[in-house]
Design an enzyme around this catalytic site. Structure first.
Site, mmCIF file in Angstrom:
data_model
loop_
_atom_site.group_PDB
_atom_site.id
_atom_site.type_symbol
_atom_site.label_atom_id
_atom_site.label_comp_id
_atom_site.label_asym_id
_atom_site.label_seq_id
_atom_site.Cartn_x
_atom_site.Cartn_y
_atom_site.Cartn_z
ATOM 1 C CG ASP A 158 1.550 -9.039 7.236
ATOM 2 O OD1 ASP A 158 2.281 -9.789 7.928
ATOM 3 O OD2 ASP A 158 1.717 -7.810 7.175
ATOM 4 C CB VAL A 218 -3.369 3.507 10.033
ATOM 5 C CG1 VAL A 218 -4.884 3.380 10.013
ATOM 6 C CG2 VAL A 218 -2.734 2.331 9.348
ATOM 7 N N GLY A 269 3.064 -1.997 8.179
ATOM 8 C CA GLY A 269 3.976 -2.479 7.156
ATOM 9 C C GLY A 269 3.848 -1.720 5.859
ATOM 10 C CE LYS A 307 -1.873 -0.091 6.194
ATOM 11 N NZ LYS A 307 -1.939 -1.254 7.049
#
Ligand SMILES: *[C@@H]1O[C@H](CO)[C@@H](O)[C@H](O)[C@H]1NC(C)=O
Ligand SMILES: *[C@@H]1O[C@H](CO)[C@@H](O)[C@H](O)[C@H]1NC(C)=O
Ligand SMILES: *[C@@H]1O[C@H](CO)[C@@H](O)[C@H](O)[C@H]1NC(C)=O
Ligand SMILES: *[C@@H]1O[C@H](CO)[C@@H](O)[C@H](O)[C@H]1NC(C)=O
Ligand SMILES: *[C@@H]1O[C@H](CO)[C@@H](O)[C@H](O)[C@H]1NC(C)=O
Ligand SMILES: *[C@@H]1O[C@H](CO)[C@@H](O)[C@H](O)[C@H]1NC(C)=O
Length: 665
Positions: free
Chosen positions: A486, A374, A370, A389
């Site tokens: 999340d 990565v 999102g 990331k």
């Protein structure tokens, strides 16, 4: 990176050095009409013809070092030589004048040349019909010696031509209207002290100075020669007598002629002074241009070729070095602010991360989530495997708070959380470094198709327990409440022992920080968003619990939270499970890839707990602490009827169709 400014500085210094060697060295031209002096010709107003040039460093090169060529250099304006102009019956004797000049003759064969050079006074500047070589670029066979030439010449003859009654091949001569000298003398000078004569070789390549003085009264022309830098000898080289009143026109041009013969020779003038009715001003010897060429043409040619190439190579090399340094600097450039000092130990250098991921190569790409891509990496010194990331982030607003949180999260260690190791910042980019999870994310196992090996129930139940444990730690066990925001299968990573570990926590906070109400973006993933989160945009531990409910159903059923049915309709997983519960077939939605091989009590408890967590009313949901108790069997799930959990999810999605665009995936 630190060395970069130093190298820029030294190249600037080099450039300065280069410029100062080419620094202007303008000739001082006397203001008076009747005299001038050029101590070097850089920037001087000199007219040239033929192959003659004024070089960049201020030499007048009359020839260019090749055979059978001529060239002339003139003072640009004609000079008055008589008291009154020419005219029928008008007389006026030629005024006294004197001149001096510094010259050098460089010949291909050290001691020989077959032409010469000369100072002249002539009525015009058109020597197009004159011949090079022995004719000195001033005459040709038909004009030589003609009285109407009206030319005065002081020649430096380096070729003994019997035809013109030359005394030798190295002499100074005074000529009128032709090449047969009025008077000539072997080049050299009389020593002031001893009175002895010293020969000078004109074409030695060494600069020399010649003085020529015409006395109108006596009609004598006195010539004196000396090596450059020596004082003018008291005893002249020789004296010629010729009444120039019978020769010169008024006005006349003054200048130099150079002519090479069959041997290539370079004739140069370094400085020149001239005066009428008085001595010529002194030439400033120290400001004369340098003869930078070798004596031999071959050597100067080598220089002419090698020097520009060497310069070009040097400049290219410098340019490349600077470009590389600038590129390197840009490649590894970071954004670092004062407030970050306290977070120092958690900060990674971009260079290390760049090398760890082999320049963020696609082959090291682990996934695209999102918030960004990565990459897998291996840290240079420790050889530790990490997941790097890259989060693109434009605003600096709230960055300090966020980094503070990242760092505090970095201090947060738990068996079921993916450890955040540190961060790095660049323009528009935040880079987070996590420990590497060799087995990737859980969603790849859950949604990998029928044929792929999948997780058995024991593994799934273990993962569920682990994530619940990690989430409980975030919500209740750590020094402050951390809301994950999340939770979903793709944010659950599997370590070497197939333990589920929660990743990406706190990141969502970066995105809803400091934005006003109108532009509030709901962060999270469709199907995991609690209804009150969609309404108010406010995350709480109970919105995490809601997402955890979806996660439970997803793991048990092996289905995504929103699935497509056969008629291409979107069906919420929660509605589907709820419907089966109502119909008394609660276990029907269980993942078919388990082939019924699971603990029925555990499975129905997980499904019911999932539905309870998905209760539309936040207060009706259990806390993570309670969730842990239900999972461990310490407390039994309260008996509730499917009707107690209403289907509100579809309504919400249908009510706000445009929400999908502003919701992160
Ligand atoms: C050079 O001198 C001539 C004659 O005095 C003059 O006409 C001309 O303008 C000068 N050129 C420059 C560039 O000064
Ligand atoms: C120079 O003299 C030649 C004849 O000797 C003539 O042909 C030419 O046109 C003259 N050039 C100029 C510039 O006056
Ligand atoms: C010699 O020079 C004069 C004057 O420049 C010119 O008119 C004549 O043609 C030349 N003669 C030869 C043979 O070149
Ligand atoms: C000087 O030059 C003359 C003429 O070329 C020559 O006869 C004489 O030997 C030379 N003297 C010396 C010392 O080189
Ligand atoms: C030189 O020539 C001019 C003109 O022909 C004459 O007036 C003058 O007296 C001469 N000078 C000498 C010193 O003979
Ligand atoms: C001669 O030139 C040098 C260097 O250009 C300068 O320093 C010096 O003042 C000059 N001398 C005279 C007398 O003009």
């Amino acid at each position: 990176i630190d060395r970069y400014p130093t190298i820029i500085m030294s190249s600037v210094l080099l450039l300065n050095l280069f410029l100062s060697t080419v620094a202007l060295n303008l000739a001082a031209l006397a203001a008076g009409e009747d005299e001038f002096v050029f101590s070097g010709f850089k920037g001087a107003n000199i007219t040239v013809d033929g192959v003659a040039t004024v070089t960049r460093n201020g030499l007048v090169d009359l020839t260019n070092g090749q055979e059978t060529l001529k060239g002339h250099a003139f003072y640009p304006a004609p000079l008055r030589f008589r008291e009154s102009p020419n005219g029928p019956g008008a007389g006026g004797t030629v005024r006294s004048f004197s001149l001096s000049f510094v010259f050098a003759v460089q010949s291909e064969f050290d001691k020989e040349s077959s032409g010469g050079m000369a100072f002249f006074v002539a009525p015009g500047r058109n020597f197009s019909g004159a011949m090079p070589g022995s004719f000195l670029g001033l005459f040709n066979a038909s004009t030589n010696g003609r009285p109407d030439n009206r030319i005065f010449v002081a020649e430096l003859d380096t070729f003994g031509n019997g035809e013109f009654k030359d005394i030798d091949s190295n002499h100074v001569g005074i000529d009128v209207n032709g090449l047969i000298s009025v008077e000539a003398h072997t080049a050299g000078f009389y020593d002031d002290k001893t009175g002895s004569f010293t020969n000078l070789s004109l074409n030695s390549g060494d600069p020399m100075q010649l003085w020529v003085e015409y006395d109108a009264q006596t009609t004598q022309v006195i010539s004196t020669l000396a090596p450059l830098g020596a004082a003018k000898p008291r005893r002249p080289l020789f004296t010629a007598t010729t009444n120039l009143s019978d020769v010169l026109k008024d006005p006349s041009f003054v200048g130099f002629s150079g002519a090479s013969g069959s041997l290539s020779t370079l004739y140069s003038v370094l400085g020149w002074s001239f005066g009428v009715d008085g001595p010529a001003p002194a030439i400033n010897i120290t400001s004369l241009p340098k003869l930078f060429r070798g004596r031999q043409e071959a050597r100067s040619k080598v220089l002419q070729i090698v020097l520009p190439i060497a310069t070009a190579v040097f400049i290219t090399a410098m340019g490349t070095a600077i470009t590389l340094l600038v590129r390197r600097h840009q490649r590894y450039a970071e954004l670092r602010e004062d407030w970050e000092v306290e977070f120092g130990p958690h900060r990674f250098s971009y260079k290390d991360l760049y090398h760890a991921t082999e320049g963020f190569k696609n082959k090291n790409l682990l996934g695209e989530g999102g918030f960004g891509k990565v990459y897998k990496g291996v840290l240079p010194v420790s050889h530790l495997e990490v997941a790097v990331k890259k989060v693109s982030h434009e605003s600096r607003q709230g960055m300090k708070e966020f980094i503070a949180e990242v760092v505090s999260i970095g201090r947060l260690r738990h068996r079921y959380l993916v450890q955040l190791l540190g961060y790095c910042r660049r323009e528009h980019e935040l880079i987070l470094v996590y420990e590497y999870m060799p087995n990737g994310s859980l969603d790849k196992y859950l949604h990998c198709g029928e044929d792929k090996p999948t997780l058995d129930w024991t593994q799934r139940f273990g993962i569920i327990n682990g994530i619940a444990c990690g989430l409980l730690y975030l919500h209740e066990k750590w020094e402050k409440v951390v809301i994950h925001r999340d939770i979903k299968a793709s944010n659950v990573l599997l370590d070497g022992e197939m333990n589920g570990r929660l990743g990406d926590f706190g990141l969502a906070r970066l995105y809803d920080h400091g934005t006003d109400l109108q532009t509030t973006h709901v962060v999270g993933t469709m199907g995991y968003l609690a209804p009150e989160l969609l309404r108010s945009g406010k995350a709480s531990p109970l919105t995490d619990v809601y997402a955890f409910g979806t996660f439970l159903l997803e793991v048990a059923c092996g289905q995504r939270p929103i699935k497509q049915d056969s008629e291409d309709e979107q069906i919420m997983l929660v509605d589907w499970v709820l419907e089966h519960w109502r119909n008394g077939t609660l276990l029907q939605p269980m993942d078919t890839r388990l082939h019924g091989d699971y603990d029925k009590d555990e499975a129905s408890m997980v499904l019911k707990l999932g539905l309870l967590c998905l209760h539309p009313l936040p207060t009706a949901r259990p806390s993570m602490n309670q969730v842990m108790e239900y999972l461990s069997g310490e407390t039994t799930l309260p008996e509730l009827a499917p009707t107690q959990i209403n289907n509100v999810n579809m309504m919400h999605i249908r009510g706000f169709p445009d929400l999908t665009t502003s919701i992160g995936t």
